[in-house]
Design a protein around this motif. Structure first.
Motif, PDB file in Angstrom:
ATOM      1  N   LEU A  53     -13.094 -42.484  33.130  1.00 20.43           N
ATOM      2  CA  LEU A  53     -12.861 -42.806  34.540  1.00 20.43           C
ATOM      3  C   LEU A  53     -14.152 -43.011  35.326  1.00 20.43           C
ATOM      4  N   GLY A  54     -15.301 -42.895  34.653  1.00 20.54           N
ATOM      5  CA  GLY A  54     -16.578 -43.127  35.326  1.00 20.54           C
ATOM      6  C   GLY A  54     -16.870 -42.114  36.402  1.00 20.54           C
ATOM      7  N   LEU A  55     -16.596 -40.807  36.115  1.00 19.98           N
ATOM      8  CA  LEU A  55     -16.774 -39.771  37.126  1.00 19.98           C
ATOM      9  C   LEU A  55     -18.137 -39.097  37.054  1.00 19.98           C
ATOM     10  N   PHE A  56     -18.589 -38.752  35.850  1.00 19.16           N
ATOM     11  CA  PHE A  56     -19.867 -38.044  35.724  1.00 19.16           C
ATOM     12  C   PHE A  56     -20.452 -38.300  34.344  1.00 19.16           C
ATOM     13  N   THR A  57     -21.735 -37.988  34.229  1.00 16.68           N
ATOM     14  CA  THR A  57     -22.405 -38.096  32.934  1.00 16.68           C
ATOM     15  C   THR A  57     -23.434 -36.982  32.824  1.00 16.68           C
ATOM     16  N   LYS A  98      -6.062 -34.493  25.012  1.00 14.16           N
ATOM     17  CA  LYS A  98      -5.865 -35.705  25.805  1.00 14.16           C
ATOM     18  C   LYS A  98      -6.371 -35.519  27.232  1.00 14.16           C
ATOM     19  N   ARG A  99      -6.279 -34.270  27.721  1.00 12.96           N
ATOM     20  CA  ARG A  99      -6.676 -33.983  29.094  1.00 12.96           C
ATOM     21  C   ARG A  99      -8.145 -33.559  29.211  1.00 12.96           C
ATOM     22  N   ASP A 100      -8.854 -33.491  28.108  1.00  9.75           N
ATOM     23  CA  ASP A 100     -10.237 -32.996  28.117  1.00  9.75           C
ATOM     24  C   ASP A 100     -11.048 -33.715  29.202  1.00  9.75           C
ATOM     25  N   HIS A 101     -11.581 -32.940  30.137  1.00 12.59           N
ATOM     26  CA  HIS A 101     -12.282 -33.545  31.276  1.00 12.59           C
ATOM     27  C   HIS A 101     -13.529 -34.300  30.850  1.00 12.59           C
ATOM     28  N   ARG A 119     -16.923 -26.919  38.218  1.00 11.96           N
ATOM     29  CA  ARG A 119     -15.849 -26.336  37.411  1.00 11.96           C
ATOM     30  C   ARG A 119     -14.477 -26.688  37.991  1.00 11.96           C
ATOM     31  N   PHE A 120     -14.345 -26.604  39.317  1.00 11.03           N
ATOM     32  CA  PHE A 120     -13.064 -26.889  39.950  1.00 11.03           C
ATOM     33  C   PHE A 120     -12.647 -28.339  39.708  1.00 11.03           C
ATOM     34  N   ILE A 121     -13.594 -29.256  39.790  1.00  9.66           N
ATOM     35  CA  ILE A 121     -13.273 -30.665  39.529  1.00  9.66           C
ATOM     36  C   ILE A 121     -12.892 -30.854  38.067  1.00  9.66           C
ATOM     37  N   GLY A 122     -13.581 -30.139  37.152  1.00 14.81           N
ATOM     38  CA  GLY A 122     -13.195 -30.190  35.743  1.00 14.81           C
ATOM     39  C   GLY A 122     -11.763 -29.730  35.544  1.00 14.81           C
ATOM     40  N   VAL A 123     -11.384 -28.650  36.229  1.00 13.79           N
ATOM     41  CA  VAL A 123     -10.005 -28.152  36.140  1.00 13.79           C
ATOM     42  C   VAL A 123      -9.033 -29.172  36.732  1.00 13.79           C
ATOM     43  N   LEU A 172     -18.240 -29.900  32.672  1.00 13.19           N
ATOM     44  CA  LEU A 172     -18.335 -29.396  34.039  1.00 13.19           C
ATOM     45  C   LEU A 172     -18.026 -27.909  34.127  1.00 13.19           C
ATOM     46  N   MET A 173     -17.451 -27.346  33.067  1.00 12.88           N
ATOM     47  CA  MET A 173     -16.955 -25.971  33.143  1.00 12.88           C
ATOM     48  C   MET A 173     -18.073 -24.933  33.093  1.00 12.88           C
TER      49      MET A 173
END
Length: 641
Positions: A253-257, A243-246, A524-528, A377-378
């Protein structure tokens, strides 16, 4: 017959005939309950099967199946039972590669014309259960390397033959259970009846030896536990992690692609993600300014000779992209920022009075990651490091490390990470520099940790080639560890680049260089962060802090006016004045994890107020736009203090 003296740690020693198996000894050395839970023992630093014959005096340390080591042994054995089940079901059409235990489970790689899929799990698990009930023993044997080659030739197992061809040993160990035999150091559980609680989880493609030019294999992942409740807890955690998978939330949430046309491992930040990133970068810059750092910007490529001087071509070339020719000179994309900061240092002479010099940069670097290792992102191929380099005198080293730790923990806590593990990584086998410099650096890191009162573990041989380091692994809401922060001491690069400063004695000296990243890779930090908060960021980090919405068209103009006023007061707000039902608008805002929904009806319009709804469904008392702005700004200031 010769006798030997064997005991359990801190226990009474007993005599046994030489050659007695460990299991027989435990019948006299352990109580019934402890004996039933002991899956292996440690003796002289080595793990031993319970079937191992003992021929010398020993002190045995029982390994419980409920311990971390015991579960690891159980999982390794379950991997072998899975391989046996596959061979029983599919016969010689399947060739077996490798199958270790890993964190949280195990896997085995198989070569089959028709790759395995989750549809095969039911049959494999059913066969595994049958084999477990059959109490098949795990039998260890040793044979010469030449015998093993002949043995696996007869079995027609090419992957085992390749592994054997590269081994520089005279003797190898094998484990057999039923018709399955594999190269293995062990140890294993005594027999298959120990394997009761397991689950196959997923399949993935895996190139043999990680080489994209080699055969593509099917990797079957699974896990095993000693207790059903532990498996159930793990599966619940897996579902929560899903459920939390970034990657899923990043899209929602329209953050990245990530687009194939651009290239795998290359991130495209969408407007909301770019705003989130800007908030993080601005906070990072403000904190560094407060702590006497100066900001640098450096290029993305450099002459190849720079990477020869730094040593990266010798120690890091497999992670660097191919060189390109520009004006008959070879250039390469940067995998690190450090040589550029050295270039800035060497632009001017320096005196001992200037130290410490603290330079920081949000520098984008490029490192080759294999396609199979890329993960949202990781794990990416182009990322931005929150990099910094401190140049100091030897007498300043310990204090600088201490200051870095303070800043590091403060920033991590602000982002919501107050649980972490600390590691001190020491000299690897392949390194540069003198042993004296390594000892001095390691001692400085150790003393700083101890003065700070931080518990740490020594990670032997895991330092980088130029120096020891401190690694801080943060823990998220699910208790998972993530490597982010690192502090590295380096005498090597200052020597390679002939860096100097004028000391108080008027002579030239070599500075010490500290490499430091607090968040590591921003990507990576944003993914976390996304997974830690399940996308529901705290107010100060939320790209959209509030969304104003009308009940009818009559309030649309008032919503527009409030929207403009709140933006002017520093609130990140969007408006939704579509001709849709209010509940629909609220639901959409909740799916986007917006912290505040500002609802405007006719009463609010007439009174000049707002109805404030939180994303968890609670309502606050009605307030003016200015009062709401004060609430938001105040909450953000407290969080970032």
């Amino acid at each position: 017959m010769a006798t030997i003296a064997v005991s359990i740690q801190d226990g009474e020693s007993k005599s046994f005939p030489s050659g007695t198996p460990v299991a027989e000894m435990l019948k006299e050395l352990l109580s019934g309950k402890q004996r039933k839970q002991t899956v292996a023992v440690r003796a002289n630093g080595m793990l031993l099967d319970l079937s191992t014959p003992v021929e010398t005096d020993l002190v045995l340390e029982p390994i419980s199946v409920h311990s971390a080591e015991g579960v690891d042994i159980l999982r390794h054995s379950t991997a072998h039972i899975m391989a046996l089940a596959v061979k029983e079901l599919y016969g010689d059409q399947v060739k077996v590669a490798i199958g270790p235990s890993i964190e949280d489970g195990f896997y085995y790689d198989f070569d089959r014309d028709k790759p395995f899929s989750p549809d095969d799990f039911e049959a494999i698990e059913h066969k595994m259960a049958e084999l477990a009930e059959a109490r098949i023993p795990f039998v260890r044997q040793e044979m010469s390397r030449a015998e093993a080659i002949r043995f696996f030739k007869e079995l027609n197992e090419p992957y085992k033959l390749e592994l054997l061809s590269e081994m520089e040993v005279d003797t190898v160990s094998l484990y057999s259970h039923g018709r399955f035999v594999d190269l293995c150091r062990g140890p294993h559980v005594p027999d298959s009846s120990w394997i009761k609680v397991f689950k196959l989880l997923r399949v993935a493609g895996s190139y043999w030896r990680g080489d994209e030019k080699r055969q593509m294999l099917t990797r079957i992942y699974g896990t095993a536990f000693a207790e059903k409740k532990d498996l159930q807890h793990y599966l619940t955690q897996l579902e929560e992690a899903r459920k939390r998978d970034h990657r899923r939330l990043g899209k929602q949430l329209g953050l990245f692609t990530i687009q194939d046309q651009i290239g795998p491992g290359l991130i495209l930040w969408q407007p909301r993600g770019a705003l989130l990133r800007r908030l993080i970068e601005d906070y990072w810059k403000d904190q560094h300014y407060r702590h006497d750092y100066q900001l640098l910007y450096t290029p993305h490529i450099a002459r190849q000779d720079l990477w020869k001087t730094s040593g990266h071509l010798d120690f890091y070339s497999e992670n660097m992209y191919a060189a390109m020719e520009i004006d008959e000179v070879m250039y390469q994309l940067k995998p690190m920022n450090c040589p550029f900061h050295i270039g800035v240092y060497k632009a001017d002479p320096h005196s001992y009075r200037e130290f410490p010099i603290r330079w920081c940069e949000l520098g984008t670097v490029y490192r080759y990651e294999r396609t199979g290792a890329l993960h949202g992102l990781m794990r990416v191929r182009g990322f931005t490091q929150d990099d910094a380099h401190i140049f100091c005198r030897p007498d300043q080293l310990e204090e600088e490390i201490f200051n870095i730790i303070d800043l590091n923990l403060h920033i991590l806590k602000t982002f919501g990470f107050d649980q972490y593990d600390v590691y001190l990584s020491t000299r690897p086998e392949k390194y540069v520099g003198s042993d004296d410099h390594w000892d001095l650096s390691t001692q400085a890191l150790k003393q700083a940790l101890e003065k700070k009162g931080l518990a740490y573990q020594v990670d032997p041989g895991e330092g980088v080639f130029y120096g020891p380091k401190i690694d801080i692994k943060i823990k998220d809401q699910l208790g998972r560890s993530w490597q982010c922060s690192t502090i590295q001491v380096d005498f090597n690069l200052p020597e390679r680049f002939e860096m100097t400063y004028t000391g108080d004695d008027g002579q030239e000296h070599q500075p010490i260089m500290i490499h430091r990243a607090l968040m590591g890779s921003l990507e990576r930090f944003i993914g976390v962060l996304i997974e830690h908060y399940a996308g529901a960021f705290p107010l100060w980090l939320a790209p959209e802090q509030a969304r104003i919405m009308n009940i009818t068209d009559d309030q649309a103009a008032y919503c527009g006016q409030v929207h403009a006023r709140l933006r002017g007061l520093g609130v990140r707000i969007e408006k939704d004045v579509r001709n849709e039902k209010l509940n629909y608008k609220i639901r959409e805002a909740q799916l986007m994890k917006v912290p505040y929904m500002l609802i405007v009806g006719e009463r609010e319009k007439e009174e000049g107020t707002l109805t404030v709804r939180l994303r968890d469904g609670r309502n606050l008392p009605a307030m003016t736009p200015e009062a709401f702005a004060d609430l938001v700004v105040g909450e953000c200031k407290r969080a970032m203090a």
